[in-house]
Design an enzyme around this catalytic site. Structure first.
Site, PDB file in Angstrom:
ATOM      1  N   TYR A  51      -4.932   9.215  -8.922  1.00 25.36           N
ATOM      2  CA  TYR A  51      -3.468   9.195  -8.758  1.00 25.36           C
ATOM      3  C   TYR A  51      -2.766  10.142  -9.755  1.00 25.36           C
ATOM      4  O   TYR A  51      -1.582   9.955 -10.031  1.00 25.36           O
ATOM      5  CB  TYR A  51      -2.939   7.773  -8.928  1.00 25.36           C
ATOM      6  CG  TYR A  51      -3.094   6.917  -7.678  1.00 25.36           C
ATOM      7  CD1 TYR A  51      -2.396   7.215  -6.504  1.00 25.36           C
ATOM      8  CD2 TYR A  51      -3.918   5.793  -7.670  1.00 25.36           C
ATOM      9  CE1 TYR A  51      -2.509   6.434  -5.365  1.00 25.36           C
ATOM     10  CE2 TYR A  51      -4.039   5.005  -6.525  1.00 25.36           C
ATOM     11  CZ  TYR A  51      -3.328   5.331  -5.380  1.00 25.36           C
ATOM     12  OH  TYR A  51      -3.435   4.546  -4.254  1.00 25.36           O
ATOM     13  N   PHE A  59       5.917   4.093 -12.549  1.00 26.53           N
ATOM     14  CA  PHE A  59       5.009   3.053 -12.057  1.00 26.53           C
ATOM     15  C   PHE A  59       3.534   3.393 -12.282  1.00 26.53           C
ATOM     16  O   PHE A  59       2.658   2.622 -11.895  1.00 26.53           O
ATOM     17  CB  PHE A  59       5.266   2.770 -10.571  1.00 26.53           C
ATOM     18  CG  PHE A  59       5.128   3.968  -9.651  1.00 26.53           C
ATOM     19  CD1 PHE A  59       3.879   4.408  -9.214  1.00 26.53           C
ATOM     20  CD2 PHE A  59       6.257   4.648  -9.205  1.00 26.53           C
ATOM     21  CE1 PHE A  59       3.751   5.496  -8.364  1.00 26.53           C
ATOM     22  CE2 PHE A  59       6.147   5.742  -8.349  1.00 26.53           C
ATOM     23  CZ  PHE A  59       4.890   6.166  -7.932  1.00 26.53           C
ATOM     24  N   ARG A  87      -0.364   7.234   9.022  1.00 24.86           N
ATOM     25  CA  ARG A  87       0.821   6.782   8.278  1.00 24.86           C
ATOM     26  C   ARG A  87       1.719   5.922   9.168  1.00 24.86           C
ATOM     27  O   ARG A  87       2.368   4.992   8.691  1.00 24.86           O
ATOM     28  CB  ARG A  87       1.551   7.977   7.667  1.00 24.86           C
ATOM     29  CG  ARG A  87       0.743   8.527   6.481  1.00 24.86           C
ATOM     30  CD  ARG A  87       1.315   9.770   5.898  1.00 24.86           C
ATOM     31  NE  ARG A  87       2.505   9.547   5.079  1.00 24.86           N
ATOM     32  CZ  ARG A  87       2.476   9.092   3.831  1.00 24.86           C
ATOM     33  NH1 ARG A  87       1.343   8.770   3.242  1.00 24.86           N
ATOM     34  NH2 ARG A  87       3.599   8.956   3.136  1.00 24.86           N
ATOM     35  N   THR A  93       5.681   2.663   2.602  1.00 24.27           N
ATOM     36  CA  THR A  93       5.035   2.316   1.321  1.00 24.27           C
ATOM     37  C   THR A  93       5.446   0.930   0.844  1.00 24.27           C
ATOM     38  O   THR A  93       4.620   0.146   0.391  1.00 24.27           O
ATOM     39  CB  THR A  93       5.411   3.364   0.244  1.00 24.27           C
ATOM     40  OG1 THR A  93       5.062   4.661   0.732  1.00 24.27           O
ATOM     41  CG2 THR A  93       4.691   3.106  -1.061  1.00 24.27           C
ATOM     42  N   ARG A 104       0.829  -2.646   6.737  1.00 23.53           N
ATOM     43  CA  ARG A 104       1.531  -3.143   5.535  1.00 23.53           C
ATOM     44  C   ARG A 104       2.476  -4.286   5.886  1.00 23.53           C
ATOM     45  O   ARG A 104       2.658  -5.210   5.099  1.00 23.53           O
ATOM     46  CB  ARG A 104       2.254  -1.995   4.840  1.00 23.53           C
ATOM     47  CG  ARG A 104       1.271  -1.092   4.070  1.00 23.53           C
ATOM     48  CD  ARG A 104       1.967   0.120   3.537  1.00 23.53           C
ATOM     49  NE  ARG A 104       1.115   0.919   2.648  1.00 23.53           N
ATOM     50  CZ  ARG A 104       1.279   2.215   2.469  1.00 23.53           C
ATOM     51  NH1 ARG A 104       2.257   2.860   3.099  1.00 23.53           N
ATOM     52  NH2 ARG A 104       0.489   2.878   1.654  1.00 23.53           N
ATOM     53  N   ASN A 114       0.184  -3.058  -1.811  1.00 25.61           N
ATOM     54  CA  ASN A 114       0.624  -2.718  -0.448  1.00 25.61           C
ATOM     55  C   ASN A 114      -0.547  -2.482   0.523  1.00 25.61           C
ATOM     56  O   ASN A 114      -0.431  -1.745   1.487  1.00 25.61           O
ATOM     57  CB  ASN A 114       1.636  -1.560  -0.457  1.00 25.61           C
ATOM     58  CG  ASN A 114       1.037  -0.241  -0.895  1.00 25.61           C
ATOM     59  OD1 ASN A 114      -0.085  -0.205  -1.382  1.00 25.61           O
ATOM     60  ND2 ASN A 114       1.778   0.830  -0.724  1.00 25.61           N
ATOM     61  N   GLU A 128      -8.768  13.865  -1.467  1.00 23.52           N
ATOM     62  CA  GLU A 128      -9.038  12.448  -1.726  1.00 23.52           C
ATOM     63  C   GLU A 128     -10.385  12.015  -1.134  1.00 23.52           C
ATOM     64  O   GLU A 128     -11.124  11.255  -1.752  1.00 23.52           O
ATOM     65  CB  GLU A 128      -7.888  11.607  -1.157  1.00 23.52           C
ATOM     66  CG  GLU A 128      -6.593  11.822  -1.932  1.00 23.52           C
ATOM     67  CD  GLU A 128      -5.364  11.195  -1.282  1.00 23.52           C
ATOM     68  OE1 GLU A 128      -4.284  11.319  -1.860  1.00 23.52           O
ATOM     69  OE2 GLU A 128      -5.495  10.574  -0.210  1.00 23.52           O
TER      70      GLU A 128
HETATM   71  P1  CMP Z   1      -0.046   4.806  -2.291  1.00 19.65           P
HETATM   72  O1  CMP Z   1       0.138   5.294  -0.906  1.00 19.65           O
HETATM   73  O2  CMP Z   1      -1.418   4.337  -2.664  1.00 19.65           O
HETATM   74  O3  CMP Z   1       0.401   5.951  -3.337  1.00 19.65           O
HETATM   75  C1  CMP Z   1       0.909   5.659  -4.612  1.00 19.65           C
HETATM   76  C2  CMP Z   1       1.194   4.197  -4.818  1.00 19.65           C
HETATM   77  O4  CMP Z   1       2.061   3.883  -5.875  1.00 19.65           O
HETATM   78  C3  CMP Z   1       1.902   3.662  -3.590  1.00 19.65           C
HETATM   79  O5  CMP Z   1       0.979   3.595  -2.522  1.00 19.65           O
HETATM   80  C4  CMP Z   1       2.438   2.322  -4.108  1.00 19.65           C
HETATM   81  O6  CMP Z   1       1.503   1.262  -3.955  1.00 19.65           O
HETATM   82  C5  CMP Z   1       2.616   2.583  -5.601  1.00 19.65           C
HETATM   83  N1  CMP Z   1       4.027   2.559  -6.008  1.00 19.65           N
HETATM   84  C6  CMP Z   1       4.579   1.680  -6.866  1.00 19.65           C
HETATM   85  N2  CMP Z   1       5.893   1.921  -7.017  1.00 19.65           N
HETATM   86  C7  CMP Z   1       6.198   2.975  -6.235  1.00 19.65           C
HETATM   87  C8  CMP Z   1       7.397   3.702  -5.952  1.00 19.65           C
HETATM   88  N3  CMP Z   1       8.565   3.387  -6.524  1.00 19.65           N
HETATM   89  N4  CMP Z   1       7.339   4.734  -5.066  1.00 19.65           N
HETATM   90  C9  CMP Z   1       6.155   5.080  -4.488  1.00 19.65           C
HETATM   91  N5  CMP Z   1       4.988   4.420  -4.721  1.00 19.65           N
HETATM   92  C10 CMP Z   1       5.012   3.387  -5.574  1.00 19.65           C
END
Ligand code: CMP
Length: 139
Positions: A51, A59, A87, A93, A104, A114, A128
């Site tokens: 990440y 976060f 997606r 998200t 989700r 999530n 990835e």
């Molecule tokens: P993911 O698609 O795995 O990519 C990054 C992750 O950060 C996202 O899913 C969320 O689970 C997490 N996350 C936590 N807070 C935020 C936010 N404010 N915006 C985007 N992703 C977030």
């Protein structure tokens, strides 16, 4: 042109809550073929690397500790227009915004927990997928 592969992780919350089978069923029912799959757990160092693109975000620390808190399932999926279609299948998200019937919406509890990750571009799908799988593990 869009490639036909994307990358996903079933996250620690969904694994701990017993949703691996249901989520894989939804993925297959939507027409995706699994071309690589692994049940594993990220160390905090590996999660930080995966990440890294989010390292300046507020976060990031919570994301790394959550994603290394338990086992995950990583997979490469194949379908025409894979990144965009996946997606759509997983939804927004934040599960509070995820459309009815999306993964989700059905299995996620919060923006951190999530349930699933889905690549956001063809380029990231390749990066990835290659983070987890060698060329010999992608079929
Ligand atoms: P993911 O698609 O795995 O990519 C990054 C992750 O950060 C996202 O899913 C969320 O689970 C997490 N996350 C936590 N807070 C935020 C936010 N404010 N915006 C985007 N992703 C977030």
């Amino acid at each position: 042109m869009a490639t036909n592969r994307t990358f996903t992780m079933i996250k620690p919350d969904a694994v701990a809550n017993g949703h691996i089978g249901a989520i894989l069923n939804d993925i297959i029912a939507d027409g995706f073929k699994i071309v690589a799959m692994k049940y594993t757990q990220l160390s905090p160092e590996m999660a930080s690397k995966f990440y890294a693109v989010h390292k300046e975000r507020g976060f990031f620390g919570d994301l790394v500790s959550f994603m290394s808190s338990g086992p995950i399932v990583a997979a490469i999926l194949e379908k025409d227009n894979a990144v965009e279609d996946f997606r759509k299948l997983i939804g927004a998200t934040n599960p509070a915004d995820a459309a009815e019937g999306t993964i989700r919406n059905k299995y996620a509890k919060s923006i951190d927990a999530n349930a699933v990750h889905g690549s956001d571009s063809d380029e990231n799908a390749e990066i990835e997928g290659s983070f987890y799988f060698t060329a010999f593990e992608k079929f």
